[in-house]
Design an enzyme around this catalytic site. Structure first.
Site, PDB file in Angstrom:
ATOM      1  N   TYR A  35     -89.144 -15.513  55.291  1.00 29.42           N
ATOM      2  CA  TYR A  35     -88.950 -16.058  56.644  1.00 29.42           C
ATOM      3  C   TYR A  35     -89.817 -15.330  57.669  1.00 29.42           C
ATOM      4  O   TYR A  35     -90.002 -15.820  58.788  1.00 29.42           O
ATOM      5  CB  TYR A  35     -87.478 -15.995  57.084  1.00 29.42           C
TER       6      TYR A  35
ATOM      7  N   HIS B  54     -84.442 -15.375  45.585  1.00 29.98           N
ATOM      8  CA  HIS B  54     -84.573 -16.567  46.438  1.00 29.98           C
ATOM      9  C   HIS B  54     -84.783 -17.853  45.629  1.00 29.98           C
ATOM     10  O   HIS B  54     -84.184 -18.894  45.925  1.00 29.98           O
ATOM     11  CB  HIS B  54     -85.728 -16.348  47.421  1.00 29.98           C
TER      12      HIS B  54
HETATM   13  N1  LIG Z   1     -81.934 -20.163  49.863  1.00 16.30           N
HETATM   14  C1  LIG Z   1     -82.781 -21.039  50.304  1.00 16.30           C
HETATM   15  O1  LIG Z   1     -83.765 -21.408  49.632  1.00 16.30           O
HETATM   16  C2  LIG Z   1     -82.575 -21.642  51.664  1.00 16.30           C
HETATM   17  C3  LIG Z   1     -83.260 -22.842  52.003  1.00 16.30           C
HETATM   18  C4  LIG Z   1     -83.039 -23.390  53.271  1.00 16.30           C
HETATM   19  C5  LIG Z   1     -82.168 -22.766  54.141  1.00 16.30           C
HETATM   20  N2  LIG Z   1     -81.545 -21.595  53.793  1.00 16.30           N
HETATM   21  C6  LIG Z   1     -80.644 -20.886  54.749  1.00 16.30           C
HETATM   22  O2  LIG Z   1     -79.704 -21.821  55.247  1.00 16.30           O
HETATM   23  C7  LIG Z   1     -79.765 -21.806  56.671  1.00 16.30           C
HETATM   24  C8  LIG Z   1     -79.386 -23.162  57.239  1.00 16.30           C
HETATM   25  O3  LIG Z   1     -80.347 -24.145  56.896  1.00 16.30           O
HETATM   26  P1  LIG Z   1     -81.301 -24.801  57.982  1.00 16.30           P
HETATM   27  O4  LIG Z   1     -81.393 -23.862  59.115  1.00 16.30           O
HETATM   28  O5  LIG Z   1     -82.529 -25.199  57.303  1.00 16.30           O
HETATM   29  O6  LIG Z   1     -80.540 -26.143  58.337  1.00 16.30           O
HETATM   30  P2  LIG Z   1     -79.107 -26.526  58.949  1.00 16.30           P
HETATM   31  O7  LIG Z   1     -78.342 -25.308  59.306  1.00 16.30           O
HETATM   32  O8  LIG Z   1     -78.494 -27.535  58.046  1.00 16.30           O
HETATM   33  O9  LIG Z   1     -79.528 -27.303  60.268  1.00 16.30           O
HETATM   34  C9  LIG Z   1     -80.146 -26.657  61.347  1.00 16.30           C
HETATM   35  C10 LIG Z   1     -80.512 -27.750  62.337  1.00 16.30           C
HETATM   36  O10 LIG Z   1     -79.308 -28.325  62.836  1.00 16.30           O
HETATM   37  C11 LIG Z   1     -79.316 -28.274  64.257  1.00 16.30           C
HETATM   38  N3  LIG Z   1     -77.964 -27.921  64.709  1.00 16.30           N
HETATM   39  C12 LIG Z   1     -77.279 -26.780  64.441  1.00 16.30           C
HETATM   40  N4  LIG Z   1     -76.043 -26.825  64.996  1.00 16.30           N
HETATM   41  C13 LIG Z   1     -75.965 -28.016  65.637  1.00 16.30           C
HETATM   42  C14 LIG Z   1     -74.955 -28.618  66.412  1.00 16.30           C
HETATM   43  N5  LIG Z   1     -73.784 -28.028  66.619  1.00 16.30           N
HETATM   44  N6  LIG Z   1     -75.219 -29.833  66.952  1.00 16.30           N
HETATM   45  C15 LIG Z   1     -76.412 -30.451  66.746  1.00 16.30           C
HETATM   46  N7  LIG Z   1     -77.406 -29.929  66.005  1.00 16.30           N
HETATM   47  C16 LIG Z   1     -77.189 -28.712  65.460  1.00 16.30           C
HETATM   48  C17 LIG Z   1     -80.309 -27.217  64.637  1.00 16.30           C
HETATM   49  O11 LIG Z   1     -80.926 -27.594  65.846  1.00 16.30           O
HETATM   50  P3  LIG Z   1     -80.786 -26.677  67.189  1.00 16.30           P
HETATM   51  O12 LIG Z   1     -81.594 -25.467  66.931  1.00 16.30           O
HETATM   52  O13 LIG Z   1     -81.340 -27.588  68.225  1.00 16.30           O
HETATM   53  O14 LIG Z   1     -79.326 -26.392  67.374  1.00 16.30           O
HETATM   54  C18 LIG Z   1     -81.322 -27.273  63.499  1.00 16.30           C
HETATM   55  O15 LIG Z   1     -82.311 -28.260  63.773  1.00 16.30           O
HETATM   56  C19 LIG Z   1     -81.206 -21.394  56.961  1.00 16.30           C
HETATM   57  O16 LIG Z   1     -81.388 -20.994  58.297  1.00 16.30           O
HETATM   58  C20 LIG Z   1     -81.398 -20.314  55.934  1.00 16.30           C
HETATM   59  O17 LIG Z   1     -80.834 -19.100  56.384  1.00 16.30           O
HETATM   60  C21 LIG Z   1     -81.726 -21.045  52.562  1.00 16.30           C
END
Ligand SMILES: NC(=O)c1ccc[n+]([C@@H]2O[C@H](COP(=O)([O-])OP(=O)(O)OC[C@H]3O[C@@H](n4cnc5c(N)ncnc54)[C@H](OP(=O)(O)O)[C@@H]3O)[C@@H](O)[C@H]2O)c1
Length: 267
Positions: A40, A98
């Site tokens: 990241y 990862h």
């Molecule tokens: N292990 C892996 O390979 C892997 C892969 C992907 C992700 N991850 C982890 O999982 C975490 C979460 O995944 P992600 O960040 O990709 O996606 P996510 O949490 O499913 O979605 C984040 C998105 O949702 C929006 N959002 C969040 N809260 C909201 C709300 N209350 N109302 C409306 N929109 C909302 C955010 O926009 P705003 O910023 O505008 O709120 C952002 O665009 C990552 O940050 C990472 O730490 C791990």
């Protein structure tokens, strides 16, 4: 093993001031579990935000993830030491592999043994895996034992429920963490989830998170907005009925959002 706090803060894609603000806001609002990764490119900023927050180290749960370039036995521990330096920590709470090594160039046995050694050396309190197929998880269990694997972090949201992976992990008593639990914001526009949200005077993000929490998964949603970070915590106070859980279960459509070209052959 200490429990993984069920609602954590994701930091994927967040860089520079944005990640500093997100972690600072999250900690102020009461988040105590921060999820970062070597790839990241934000461990230094996460470390800075944690240090400046004044939250006692003992209250925090910090996860990082070993990138695929660092899976070799000679690289894993030095790379984790570098992560610790950036995070300004002596130990992380959880270190995840990862992704499995692309094309299995490096064997599961090699990197699982290395991460176990990192744990024995006190660099990480717990270890786990991410994006493993059931075959990879089977091999990992054979190397370190299922009881060593604190969590399997995989993509889970209403549109990709990953049932084969969930069932296999559960059969072996392995905890799951749902990443991208909001389907990167797509849950907001789903009519079924919207209707359930309206009934509870909640919002669709809270419903999607409650749906995952109620199945025993930890969730790690991310947001750049303080108001969304705050409202997502509200999922902890939302209980869905069996009918609502079943209605969301029907939204499965195999919609995988994290599918890079080096991904394994998914179950
Ligand atoms: N292990 C892996 O390979 C892997 C892969 C992907 C992700 N991850 C982890 O999982 C975490 C979460 O995944 P992600 O960040 O990709 O996606 P996510 O949490 O499913 O979605 C984040 C998105 O949702 C929006 N959002 C969040 N809260 C909201 C709300 N209350 N109302 C409306 N929109 C909302 C955010 O926009 P705003 O910023 O505008 O709120 C952002 O665009 C990552 O940050 C990472 O730490 C791990």
């Amino acid at each position: 093993m200490p429990q993984i706090p069920t609602l954590g803060l994701g930091t994927f894609r967040l860089k520079d001031q944005q990640v500093i603000d997100s972690v600072r806001n999250g900690l102020e609002l009461g988040y105590r579990h921060i999820d970062t990764a070597q790839i990241y490119g934000n461990e230094s900023e996460v470390g800075r935000a944690i240090a400046e927050s004044g939250v006692p180290r003992s209250e925090l749960f910090v996860t990082t993830k070993i990138w695929t370039d660092n899976l070799g036995a000679d690289k894993l521990i030095p790379s984790l030491k570098e992560s610790l330096h950036k995070l300004r920590l002596e130990q992380v709470d959880l270190t995840l592999i990862h992704w499995p090594s692309p094309k299995d160039e490096i064997q599961v046995a090699e990197y699982m043994a290395a991460v176990l050694e990192a744990k024995a050396a006190g660099l990480t309190a717990q270890l786990g895996v991410s994006n493993f197929t059931n075959a990879h998880l089977q091999q990992a269990m054979e190397v370190v034992g299922a009881e060593q694997i604190a969590t399997h972090q995989v993509e889970i949201h209403p549109f990709l429920q990953n049932r084969k992976v969930v069932e296999f992990a559960r059969e072996h008593g392995i905890h799951l963490t749902a990443y991208m639990p909001l389907a990167y914001g797509k849950v907001m526009t789903d009519p079924v989830i919207q209707e359930i949200a309206t009934k509870h005077a909640a919002n669709p993000a809270q419903v999607a998170l409650a749906w995952a929490l109620q199945q025993g998964f930890a969730v790690i949603p991310s947001s750049t907005k303080r108001a969304n970070l705050e409202s997502n915590l509200g999922a902890l106070n939302l209980t869905l009925s069996d009918q609502e859980m079943a209605a969301i279960a029907k939204l499965e459509r195999g919609e995988r959002l994290a599918n890079p070209d080096f991904a394994p052959q998914w179950d």
